[in-house]
Write an enzyme that holds these catalytic residues in place. Structure first.
Site, PDB file in Angstrom:
ATOM      1  N   HIS A   1       4.221   2.280  -1.797  1.00  0.00           N
ATOM      2  CA  HIS A   1       3.638   2.793  -1.673  1.00  0.00           C
ATOM      3  C   HIS A   1       3.012   4.391  -1.443  1.00  0.00           C
ATOM      4  O   HIS A   1       3.702   4.838  -2.278  1.00  0.00           O
ATOM      5  CB  HIS A   1       3.715   2.467  -0.076  1.00  0.00           C
ATOM      6  CG  HIS A   1       2.537   2.494   0.923  1.00  0.00           C
ATOM      7  ND1 HIS A   1       1.784   3.247   2.093  1.00  0.00           N
ATOM      8  CD2 HIS A   1       1.576   1.219   2.571  1.00  0.00           C
ATOM      9  CE1 HIS A   1       1.139   2.568   2.258  1.00  0.00           C
ATOM     10  NE2 HIS A   1       1.296   1.566   2.614  1.00  0.00           N
TER      11      HIS A   1
ATOM     12  N   ASP B   1      -3.150  -5.562  12.973  1.00  0.00           N
ATOM     13  CA  ASP B   1      -2.255  -4.666  14.220  1.00  0.00           C
ATOM     14  C   ASP B   1      -3.054  -3.248  13.200  1.00  0.00           C
ATOM     15  O   ASP B   1      -2.548  -2.027  13.244  1.00  0.00           O
ATOM     16  CB  ASP B   1      -1.876  -4.821  14.667  1.00  0.00           C
ATOM     17  CG  ASP B   1      -0.064  -4.760  12.609  1.00  0.00           C
ATOM     18  OD1 ASP B   1      -0.917  -4.258  11.894  1.00  0.00           O
ATOM     19  OD2 ASP B   1       0.736  -4.896  12.598  1.00  0.00           O
TER      20      ASP B   1
ATOM     21  N   GLU C   1      -4.516 -12.990  13.649  1.00  0.00           N
ATOM     22  CA  GLU C   1      -3.549 -12.824  13.634  1.00  0.00           C
ATOM     23  C   GLU C   1      -3.250 -12.159  14.934  1.00  0.00           C
ATOM     24  O   GLU C   1      -2.312 -11.191  15.462  1.00  0.00           O
ATOM     25  CB  GLU C   1      -3.330 -11.180  12.672  1.00  0.00           C
ATOM     26  CG  GLU C   1      -1.600 -11.916  12.467  1.00  0.00           C
ATOM     27  CD  GLU C   1      -1.215 -11.261  10.693  1.00  0.00           C
ATOM     28  OE1 GLU C   1      -1.392  -9.729  11.105  1.00  0.00           O
ATOM     29  OE2 GLU C   1      -1.307 -11.183  10.478  1.00  0.00           O
TER      30      GLU C   1
ATOM     31  N   ARG D   1       6.023   3.907   9.420  1.00  0.00           N
ATOM     32  CA  ARG D   1       6.511   5.068  10.225  1.00  0.00           C
ATOM     33  C   ARG D   1       7.319   5.537  11.239  1.00  0.00           C
ATOM     34  O   ARG D   1       8.421   6.002  10.485  1.00  0.00           O
ATOM     35  CB  ARG D   1       4.950   5.116  10.497  1.00  0.00           C
ATOM     36  CG  ARG D   1       3.909   6.228   9.876  1.00  0.00           C
ATOM     37  CD  ARG D   1       2.407   5.616  11.144  1.00  0.00           C
ATOM     38  NE  ARG D   1       2.142   6.710  10.608  1.00  0.00           N
ATOM     39  CZ  ARG D   1       0.822   6.594  10.040  1.00  0.00           C
ATOM     40  NH1 ARG D   1       0.585   5.627   9.454  1.00  0.00           N
ATOM     41  NH2 ARG D   1      -0.036   7.684   8.843  1.00  0.00           N
TER      42      ARG D   1
ATOM     43  N   GLU E   1       1.238  -0.147  15.590  1.00  0.00           N
ATOM     44  CA  GLU E   1       1.052  -0.645  15.496  1.00  0.00           C
ATOM     45  C   GLU E   1       1.161  -2.098  16.581  1.00  0.00           C
ATOM     46  O   GLU E   1       0.302  -3.280  16.752  1.00  0.00           O
ATOM     47  CB  GLU E   1       1.517  -1.665  13.831  1.00  0.00           C
ATOM     48  CG  GLU E   1       0.762  -1.225  12.554  1.00  0.00           C
ATOM     49  CD  GLU E   1       1.726  -0.594  12.171  1.00  0.00           C
ATOM     50  OE1 GLU E   1       2.654  -0.064  12.147  1.00  0.00           O
ATOM     51  OE2 GLU E   1       1.755   0.106  11.100  1.00  0.00           O
TER      52      GLU E   1
ATOM     53  N   HIS F   1       7.277   1.098   4.417  1.00  0.00           N
ATOM     54  CA  HIS F   1       6.200   1.556   4.642  1.00  0.00           C
ATOM     55  C   HIS F   1       6.507   1.617   5.692  1.00  0.00           C
ATOM     56  O   HIS F   1       5.263   2.677   6.257  1.00  0.00           O
ATOM     57  CB  HIS F   1       4.922   1.454   4.333  1.00  0.00           C
ATOM     58  CG  HIS F   1       3.949   0.218   4.380  1.00  0.00           C
ATOM     59  ND1 HIS F   1       3.518   0.215   6.148  1.00  0.00           N
ATOM     60  CD2 HIS F   1       3.874  -1.222   4.830  1.00  0.00           C
ATOM     61  CE1 HIS F   1       3.200  -0.712   6.293  1.00  0.00           C
ATOM     62  NE2 HIS F   1       3.559  -1.398   5.377  1.00  0.00           N
TER      63      HIS F   1
HETATM   64  C1  UD1 Z   1      -0.962   1.170   7.282  1.00  0.00           C
HETATM   65  C2  UD1 Z   1      -1.253   1.047   8.600  1.00  0.00           C
HETATM   66  C3  UD1 Z   1      -0.296  -0.022   8.327  1.00  0.00           C
HETATM   67  C4  UD1 Z   1      -0.080  -1.647   7.475  1.00  0.00           C
HETATM   68  C5  UD1 Z   1      -0.546  -0.543   6.269  1.00  0.00           C
HETATM   69  C6  UD1 Z   1      -0.257  -1.356   5.436  1.00  0.00           C
HETATM   70  C7  UD1 Z   1      -2.179   1.722  11.004  1.00  0.00           C
HETATM   71  C8  UD1 Z   1      -2.065   2.632  11.385  1.00  0.00           C
HETATM   72  N1  UD1 Z   1      -1.047   2.252   9.736  1.00  0.00           N
HETATM   73  O1  UD1 Z   1      -0.431   1.994   6.801  1.00  0.00           O
HETATM   74  O2  UD1 Z   1      -0.090  -0.975   9.758  1.00  0.00           O
HETATM   75  O3  UD1 Z   1       1.075  -2.118   7.805  1.00  0.00           O
HETATM   76  O4  UD1 Z   1      -1.884   0.065   5.812  1.00  0.00           O
HETATM   77  O5  UD1 Z   1      -0.277  -0.169   4.065  1.00  0.00           O
HETATM   78  O6  UD1 Z   1      -3.111   1.560  10.438  1.00  0.00           O
HETATM   79  N2  UD1 Z   1      -2.134   6.310   0.824  1.00  0.00           N
HETATM   80  C9  UD1 Z   1      -3.050   6.409  -0.418  1.00  0.00           C
HETATM   81  N3  UD1 Z   1      -4.162   5.802  -0.977  1.00  0.00           N
HETATM   82  C10 UD1 Z   1      -3.844   4.399  -0.862  1.00  0.00           C
HETATM   83  C11 UD1 Z   1      -3.698   4.106   0.821  1.00  0.00           C
HETATM   84  C12 UD1 Z   1      -2.956   4.929   1.146  1.00  0.00           C
HETATM   85  O7  UD1 Z   1      -3.647   7.558  -1.397  1.00  0.00           O
HETATM   86  O8  UD1 Z   1      -4.946   3.528  -1.499  1.00  0.00           O
HETATM   87  C13 UD1 Z   1      -2.203   7.630   1.353  1.00  0.00           C
HETATM   88  C14 UD1 Z   1      -3.110   8.406   2.142  1.00  0.00           C
HETATM   89  O9  UD1 Z   1      -1.513   9.913   1.577  1.00  0.00           O
HETATM   90  C15 UD1 Z   1      -2.846   8.111   3.284  1.00  0.00           C
HETATM   91  C16 UD1 Z   1      -1.113   7.936   3.661  1.00  0.00           C
HETATM   92  O10 UD1 Z   1      -1.199   6.879   2.662  1.00  0.00           O
HETATM   93  O11 UD1 Z   1      -2.891   9.485   4.290  1.00  0.00           O
HETATM   94  C17 UD1 Z   1      -0.888   6.862   5.223  1.00  0.00           C
HETATM   95  O12 UD1 Z   1      -2.090   5.541   4.701  1.00  0.00           O
HETATM   96  P1  UD1 Z   1      -2.797   5.380   6.675  1.00  0.00           P
HETATM   97  O13 UD1 Z   1      -3.301   3.980   6.247  1.00  0.00           O
HETATM   98  O14 UD1 Z   1      -2.805   6.453   7.224  1.00  0.00           O
HETATM   99  O15 UD1 Z   1      -1.403   4.273   6.970  1.00  0.00           O
HETATM  100  P2  UD1 Z   1      -0.206   2.897   6.065  1.00  0.00           P
HETATM  101  O16 UD1 Z   1       1.103   3.705   5.852  1.00  0.00           O
HETATM  102  O17 UD1 Z   1      -0.409   2.512   4.627  1.00  0.00           O
HETATM  103  N1  UDP Z   2       1.096  -6.111  -1.872  1.00  0.00           N
HETATM  104  C1  UDP Z   2       1.203  -6.255  -2.860  1.00  0.00           C
HETATM  105  N2  UDP Z   2       1.698  -5.790  -3.491  1.00  0.00           N
HETATM  106  C2  UDP Z   2       2.457  -4.619  -3.676  1.00  0.00           C
HETATM  107  C3  UDP Z   2       2.947  -4.312  -2.245  1.00  0.00           C
HETATM  108  C4  UDP Z   2       2.114  -6.031  -1.134  1.00  0.00           C
HETATM  109  O1  UDP Z   2      -0.455  -6.963  -3.450  1.00  0.00           O
HETATM  110  O2  UDP Z   2       2.234  -3.439  -4.249  1.00  0.00           O
HETATM  111  C5  UDP Z   2       0.614  -7.867  -0.601  1.00  0.00           C
HETATM  112  C6  UDP Z   2       1.433  -8.131  -0.201  1.00  0.00           C
HETATM  113  O3  UDP Z   2       1.400  -9.831  -1.148  1.00  0.00           O
HETATM  114  C7  UDP Z   2       0.759  -8.318   1.233  1.00  0.00           C
HETATM  115  C8  UDP Z   2       0.454  -7.171   1.269  1.00  0.00           C
HETATM  116  O4  UDP Z   2       0.010  -6.982  -0.020  1.00  0.00           O
HETATM  117  O5  UDP Z   2       0.220  -9.409   0.617  1.00  0.00           O
HETATM  118  C9  UDP Z   2       1.024  -6.606   2.383  1.00  0.00           C
HETATM  119  O6  UDP Z   2       0.685  -5.127   2.484  1.00  0.00           O
HETATM  120  P1  UDP Z   2       1.680  -4.083   2.991  1.00  0.00           P
HETATM  121  O7  UDP Z   2       3.121  -4.460   3.144  1.00  0.00           O
HETATM  122  O8  UDP Z   2       1.213  -2.816   2.955  1.00  0.00           O
HETATM  123  O9  UDP Z   2       1.067  -3.791   4.987  1.00  0.00           O
HETATM  124  P2  UDP Z   2       1.252  -5.336   5.647  1.00  0.00           P
HETATM  125  O10 UDP Z   2       1.910  -6.611   5.730  1.00  0.00           O
HETATM  126  O11 UDP Z   2       3.087  -4.902   6.231  1.00  0.00           O
HETATM  127  O12 UDP Z   2       1.067  -4.408   7.094  1.00  0.00           O
END
Ligand code: UD1
Ligand code: UDP
Length: 376
Positions: A248, A100, A122, A217, A136, A215
């Site tokens: 996160h 998603d 999924e 939003r 999502e 994490h």
């Molecule tokens: C995204 C997904 C969410 C998923 C989550 C898993 C969308 C809208 N959201 O949310 O569905 O559950 O990932 O974790 O697709 N950042 C870093 N380094 C990284 C990753 C993230 O610095 O490696 C920071 C950055 O500032 C970035 C912010 O996190 O702008 C948000 O990342 P983003 O991918 O937009 O959304 P998530 O909240 O991570």
């Molecule tokens: N995970 C990880 N390290 C962390 C937090 C999560 O390896 O510090 C793994 C977790 O086991 C799962 C996946 O990341 O497989 C979930 O990611 P996240 O919670 O970011 O996204 P969501 O599943 O909510 O989309």
């Protein structure tokens, strides 16, 4: 001779890497049947790269779209523009997206624009609330009419798709590939014990561990303040409990979490963990406090009760099976539920022993078999 199908696998975030790695591995096992091309949007950067390394996946294309604190519109426009180019260049027979995320939605849209068959891994999870999970729930719904093959992890997801008029013969119940990844990781952990962050093993000695992740939003602002206050109050009340929280990288999460929880001796804030130490820590934990989709699915397989810090979940199976409780993001409800389980070992035990409803570890195999069977 059976033709070779070119499959373009699109991923961008940590959970997509975990959940698509088993599919990529399964496709690669059949080189005579499939040519596998991986495109990373890199919506996540650090949180994606360490997972791709672990799973031995080097993307053929890397769009490198992550920017600190990026807006949803920015992610969407940059991902779509890059994916449009990759699909045009690669001209795949099949395109796979997972879950998603915005990467998944843009991938499905790019596939549709280029008339490529789109498979959605999924598919069919729903909350019926367009604002939770945000964005999502809408991403996942928008993928449904764009997709041709719907890989539903559970019977509940299949029924949701049928209720929306998705043709029955395009839906396949496969289990969730996260369980495949988890089984693989657990096997690896038997011979390769992970390295935990400095001082963590020592801090956990003789303590019960509550592992926290968050994490979403829709919880930014007040929700996260409530979550942090509930953790602080519970840490004060239970001197034998250590909260371990890999935070996160999103600045909207890190800001309040470090400001509110950074100083308590029984709350350990650490960097996001690679998969191996994270699964090892989950196995060590007494219970999980999370808003994560993947953690809700992994917890039951590891026999860990999950308190879900959300008002609604698109994964109701865990709640129905008794593995999970929905505790929302209000301070009092989180405190009450933590206290209830930390004080009541029989209720904790009942949740820990409920059956895992999310799959048997063979989802990727099923998906790839179906892709082969349905190939044009
Ligand atoms: C995204 C997904 C969410 C998923 C989550 C898993 C969308 C809208 N959201 O949310 O569905 O559950 O990932 O974790 O697709 N950042 C870093 N380094 C990284 C990753 C993230 O610095 O490696 C920071 C950055 O500032 C970035 C912010 O996190 O702008 C948000 O990342 P983003 O991918 O937009 O959304 P998530 O909240 O991570
Ligand atoms: N995970 C990880 N390290 C962390 C937090 C999560 O390896 O510090 C793994 C977790 O086991 C799962 C996946 O990341 O497989 C979930 O990611 P996240 O919670 O970011 O996204 P969501 O599943 O909510 O989309």
């Amino acid at each position: 001779m059976t033709p070779v199908n070119k499959v373009l696998v699109i991923l961008g975030t940590r959970p997509e890497a975990v959940k698509l790695a088993p599919v990529v591995h399964e496709l690669r096992r059949r080189p005579g049947r499939f040519r596998t091309v991986v495109c990373a949007t890199a919506q996540h950067r650090r949180m994606l790269d360490e997972f791709l390394d672990l799973f031995d996946i080097s993307p053929d294309h890397d769009l490198d779209i992550m920017k600190p604190g990026q807006s949803l519109a920015e992610v969407t426009t940059r991902a779509l523009a890059g994916l449009d180019r990759v699909v045009r260049e690669e001209r795949p027979d099949d395109l796979l997206v997972q879950g998603d995320t915005t990467t998944a939605f843009c991938g499905a849209l790019a596939g549709f624009y280029h008339k490529v068959r789109v498979g959605h891994v999924e598919a069919g999870l729903r909350t019926a609330d367009k604002s939770a999970p945000y964005p999502e729930e809408i991403n996942r719904r928008l993928i449904t009419p764009l997709a041709d093959l719907h890989f539903a992890p559970t019977e509940t997801a299949r029924k949701a798709l049928l209720a929306e008029g998705v043709p029955a013969d395009s839906i396949h119940v496969t289990g969730n590939t996260v369980i495949d990844a988890l089984h693989w990781m657990r096997r690896k952990l038997r011979t390769h014990p992970p390295r935990l962050p400095a001082g963590l093993a020592e801090a956990m000695r003789r303590k019960r561990v509550v592992l926290v992740t968050g994490h979403r939003r829709e919880s930014f602002g007040e929700g996260f303040r409530n979550i942090c206050e509930a953790i602080l109050e519970t840490a004060e009340a239970f001197a034998d409990v250590l909260f371990v929280y890999p935070v996160h990288l999103n600045p909207n999460v890190r800001g309040p979490v470090y400001a509110l929880l950074g100083r308590h001796p029984r709350v350990k804030l650490i960097e996001p963990l690679p998969y191996a130490p994270f699964i090892s820590l989950m196995s060590r934990a007494t219970l999980l406090l999370t808003d994560s989709g993947g953690v809700q699915e992994e917890g039951p397989s590891l026999g860990k009760p999950v308190l879900v810090m959300r008002e609604t979940t698109e994964r109701p199976e865990g709640v129905a099976a008794g593995n999970a409780r929905l505790v929302g993001t209000t301070r009092q409800k989180i405190i009450e539920n933590l206290a209830d389980l930390l004080q009541n070992s029989s209720r904790l035990e009942a949740m820990a022993s409920a059956r895992n409803p999310y799959g048997d570890g063979r989802a990727a195999k099923r998906i790839v078999e179906i892709l082969g069977r349905e190939a044009s």
